[in-house]
Design a protein around this motif. Structure first.
Motif, PDB file in Angstrom:
ATOM      1  N   GLU A   1      15.554 -29.904  15.036  1.00 58.81           N
ATOM      2  CA  GLU A   1      15.669 -28.539  15.527  1.00 58.81           C
ATOM      3  C   GLU A   1      15.090 -28.489  16.933  1.00 58.81           C
ATOM      4  O   GLU A   1      13.998 -28.999  17.190  1.00 58.81           O
ATOM      5  CB  GLU A   1      14.898 -27.594  14.612  1.00 58.81           C
TER       6      GLU A   1
ATOM      7  N   ASN B   1      13.300 -26.805  19.832  1.00 63.29           N
ATOM      8  CA  ASN B   1      12.370 -25.699  20.079  1.00 63.29           C
ATOM      9  C   ASN B   1      12.266 -25.485  21.581  1.00 63.29           C
ATOM     10  O   ASN B   1      11.906 -26.396  22.319  1.00 63.29           O
ATOM     11  CB  ASN B   1      10.988 -26.012  19.503  1.00 63.29           C
TER      12      ASN B   1
ATOM     13  N   PRO C   1       7.405 -19.018  22.524  1.00 61.97           N
ATOM     14  CA  PRO C   1       7.599 -18.812  21.083  1.00 61.97           C
ATOM     15  C   PRO C   1       6.510 -17.939  20.461  1.00 61.97           C
ATOM     16  O   PRO C   1       6.780 -17.177  19.536  1.00 61.97           O
ATOM     17  CB  PRO C   1       7.561 -20.239  20.517  1.00 61.97           C
TER      18      PRO C   1
END
Length: 111
Positions: A7, A9, A53
């Motif tokens: 994934e 990020n 984030p």
């Protein structure tokens, strides 16, 4: 063993990406930035906001308190100040349950 993609990020999200994530106008994100001290996006030389984030997670907490729980802005600010650890933990649990729900729905479609 099958290949599993990692994934990706991102380190920063643009205002457009954040508004798309939450389905709101940029003006609402800017308003929440002024109202809540925990939101502090970086700005580049042009003045564009870049959200980390952590900022996105803080926005998720704010939207959960204001939209889902029905807190006023003042109530949400007070709740985040006094119970920030509990709110973060609850947000992690909610995210985990949403991922589980998505997985189970996909599994149900395949059956």
């Amino acid at each position: 063993m099958p290949y599993k993609e990692r994934e990706i990020n991102k380190m920063y999200y643009t205002m457009g990406e954040v508004t798309e994530m939450f389905g709101v106008n940029a003006s609402q994100i800017r308003f929440y930035e002024k109202e809540f001290d925990i939101l502090q996006p970086k700005k580049n030389k042009k003045g564009n906001r870049l959200f980390t984030p952590e900022d996105v997670e803080n926005l998720k907490m704010i939207f959960h308190l204001v939209d889902d729980k029905g807190f006023t802005l003042k109530g949400a600010k007070d709740h985040l100040k006094n119970n920030s650890g509990d709110v973060k933990e609850n947000q992690k649990i909610i995210a985990s349950l949403e991922r589980l729900k998505d997985f189970l729905l996909k599994l149900n479609e395949e059956i």
